[in-house]
Design an enzyme around this catalytic site. Structure first.
Site, PDB file in Angstrom:
ATOM      1  N   TYR A   1      -1.864  -0.459  11.011  1.00 60.69           N
ATOM      2  CA  TYR A   1      -1.874  -1.055   9.901  1.00 60.69           C
ATOM      3  C   TYR A   1      -0.785  -0.957   8.981  1.00 60.69           C
ATOM      4  O   TYR A   1      -0.029  -1.526   8.339  1.00 60.69           O
ATOM      5  CB  TYR A   1      -3.323  -0.650   9.168  1.00 60.69           C
ATOM      6  CG  TYR A   1      -3.225  -1.082   7.599  1.00 60.69           C
ATOM      7  CD1 TYR A   1      -3.115  -2.258   7.121  1.00 60.69           C
ATOM      8  CD2 TYR A   1      -3.385   0.141   6.611  1.00 60.69           C
ATOM      9  CE1 TYR A   1      -2.962  -2.381   5.807  1.00 60.69           C
ATOM     10  CE2 TYR A   1      -3.442  -0.370   5.261  1.00 60.69           C
ATOM     11  CZ  TYR A   1      -3.343  -1.499   4.915  1.00 60.69           C
ATOM     12  OH  TYR A   1      -3.021  -1.605   3.597  1.00 60.69           O
TER      13      TYR A   1
ATOM     14  N   THR B   1       0.824  -1.165   0.042  1.00 57.23           N
ATOM     15  CA  THR B   1       0.130   0.043   0.015  1.00 57.23           C
ATOM     16  C   THR B   1       0.803   1.364   0.048  1.00 57.23           C
ATOM     17  O   THR B   1       1.976   0.993   0.613  1.00 57.23           O
ATOM     18  CB  THR B   1      -0.804  -0.061   1.398  1.00 57.23           C
ATOM     19  OG1 THR B   1      -1.663   1.188   1.162  1.00 57.23           O
ATOM     20  CG2 THR B   1      -0.212  -0.181   2.519  1.00 57.23           C
ATOM     21  N   ASP B   2       0.198   2.273  -0.598  1.00 55.54           N
ATOM     22  CA  ASP B   2       0.977   3.719  -0.448  1.00 55.54           C
ATOM     23  C   ASP B   2       0.996   4.026   1.289  1.00 55.54           C
ATOM     24  O   ASP B   2       1.706   5.201   1.173  1.00 55.54           O
ATOM     25  CB  ASP B   2       0.351   4.671  -1.215  1.00 55.54           C
ATOM     26  CG  ASP B   2      -1.057   5.056  -1.054  1.00 55.54           C
ATOM     27  OD1 ASP B   2      -1.804   4.431  -0.334  1.00 55.54           O
ATOM     28  OD2 ASP B   2      -1.716   6.006  -1.710  1.00 55.54           O
ATOM     29  N   GLU B   3       0.176   3.626   1.782  1.00 55.43           N
ATOM     30  CA  GLU B   3       0.171   4.164   3.408  1.00 55.43           C
ATOM     31  C   GLU B   3       1.511   3.923   4.123  1.00 55.43           C
ATOM     32  O   GLU B   3       1.770   4.539   5.148  1.00 55.43           O
ATOM     33  CB  GLU B   3      -1.015   3.444   4.206  1.00 55.43           C
ATOM     34  CG  GLU B   3      -2.254   3.825   3.491  1.00 55.43           C
ATOM     35  CD  GLU B   3      -3.375   3.423   4.322  1.00 55.43           C
ATOM     36  OE1 GLU B   3      -3.301   3.568   5.444  1.00 55.43           O
ATOM     37  OE2 GLU B   3      -4.373   2.919   3.910  1.00 55.43           O
TER      38      GLU B   3
ATOM     39  N   LYS C   1       2.159  -3.286   7.348  1.00 59.54           N
ATOM     40  CA  LYS C   1       2.536  -3.449   6.110  1.00 59.54           C
ATOM     41  C   LYS C   1       4.202  -2.978   5.525  1.00 59.54           C
ATOM     42  O   LYS C   1       4.775  -3.665   4.885  1.00 59.54           O
ATOM     43  CB  LYS C   1       1.375  -2.750   5.174  1.00 59.54           C
ATOM     44  CG  LYS C   1       0.251  -3.392   5.011  1.00 59.54           C
ATOM     45  CD  LYS C   1       0.232  -4.510   4.292  1.00 59.54           C
ATOM     46  CE  LYS C   1       0.538  -4.692   3.040  1.00 59.54           C
ATOM     47  NZ  LYS C   1       0.276  -5.966   2.423  1.00 59.54           N
TER      48      LYS C   1
END
Length: 353
Positions: free
Chosen positions: A167, A133-135, A171
């Protein structure tokens, strides 16, 4: 090829599997432990294909995963199995640590042993594709905080990691593990980092399906803070095309960012959904009247935006859907597929975005 997909009953995983079965002659092995967000009904259209098989398993079960690798002999692993909802990670981080970090470690070890025993040709062709993810990059400056002439920065493949939530931290950790297994052991890995996905079969705790379904039910439409958080929206079928392209044509050791080129404030997304529902399923008043502003999420990132120029330049991918076409498709899909929603237990759904 034989492609082993983890988390294939989830939102992105099921879109990927549908894409592979529709558009290639490859075989797919779907490994999923069917937690709350896993739904085999999302794969109903391809479940009877001779090129599709389902394995009920937890990626953290080393013995079971070893058996699955030995039985199916995959050429490519596409690893999507993950806990992914920020709100849930804030309330209870343990599951995210166990699945996203420990589970990825177990899968890497099983894949490494399997890969090390392949013959030279199969070893050269093997890929471990980790979908992230870009998060993991944290957040970017918001236009409201910049001078008008200042350029808006984007996430690129070399952006430093600065995760904000349990989260995204989990990741980020899994991304680091994958790259470490590549450098230390030579495992041929690829990492992709995507922006916010939306589209059909999206689990209803996420913003877009939650707003659609709450609006139809006459419930409040909860929006965090002022709704000015910006996300780059990527139609899930565009993402599925990109993932398959990376897995089959991407270069081992590389990272590819995948974005939709559609930056929107959350409140703009909610307004777009309301306007479409007013068009498709009109009521006496606009569903915008149901919008309710609620206390902002702790540590809420202000803005995400992807620079997807590398995957366009090197692999020729770009999104086919604009936000306007994609959100119209999505609202129409939910209106005509409410029985799919009914297969999900209401008790799993949080009250907020």
């Amino acid at each position: 090829m034989k492609i082993l997909v983890t988390g294939g009953a989830g939102f992105i995983g099921s879109a990927l599997i549908r894409h592979i079965i529709r558009n290639s002659q490859d075989e797919v092995i779907n490994v999923d432990k069917l937690t709350y967000a896993g739904n085999l009904a999302s794969l109903a259209e391809i479940e009877n294909s001779e090129r599709y098989q389902f394995e009920y398993a937890d990626i953290g079960d080393k013995e079971k995963m070893t058996q699955i690798f030995a039985r199916h002999q995959p050429d490519v692993v596409m690893h999507l199995a993950a806990e992914s909802h920020v709100d849930r990670s804030i309330l209870s981080a343990a599951t995210f640590i166990n699945t996203n970090i420990i589970g990825t470690w177990v899968l890497l070890e099983v894949a490494r042993k399997y890969w090390s025993e392949l013959d030279a040709l199969k070893k050269m062709r093997f890929r471990f594709h980790h979908i992230s993810t870009d998060e993991v990059y944290g957040d970017l400056p918001h236009p409201d905080d910049l001078a008008e002439a200042d350029p808006l920065p984007l996430f690129h493949e070399k952006t430093a990691y600065a995760p904000s939530s349990p989260y995204s931290a989990s990741k980020a950790a899994s991304d680091h593990l994958v790259r470490a297994w590549a450098r230390t052991y030579g495992l041929p890995t690829i990492v992709t980092n995507c922006s916010n996905n939306y589209g059909p079969y999206h689990y209803p705790e996420k913003l877009i399906p939650l707003i659609i379904l709450n609006a139809l039910a006459g419930k409040p439409l909860p929006v965090y803070g002022k709704g000015d958080q910006i996300r780059d929206w990527l139609y899930v079928e565009d993402h599925a095309r990109a993932l398959y392209l990376v897995a089959t044509a991407g270069k081992a050791g590389e990272t590819y960012n995948i974005g939709g080129h559609n930056e929107k404030k959350n409140i703009q997304v909610v307004h777009a959904i309301c306007d479409l529902l007013d068009e498709f399923a009109p009521k006496t008043v606009s569903c915008r009247e149901q919008i309710t502003y609620v206390t902002d999420r702790p540590g809420h990132d202000r803005r995400y935006a992807i620079d997807a120029s590398k995957i366009r330049r090197e692999l020729g991918w770009q999104p086919q859907e604009s936000f306007e076409s994609g959100i119209r498709n999505t609202v129409k899909w939910y209106l005509t597929n409410l029985p799919w929603v009914e297969t999900i237990k209401e008790s799993h759904l949080p009250t907020l975005i």
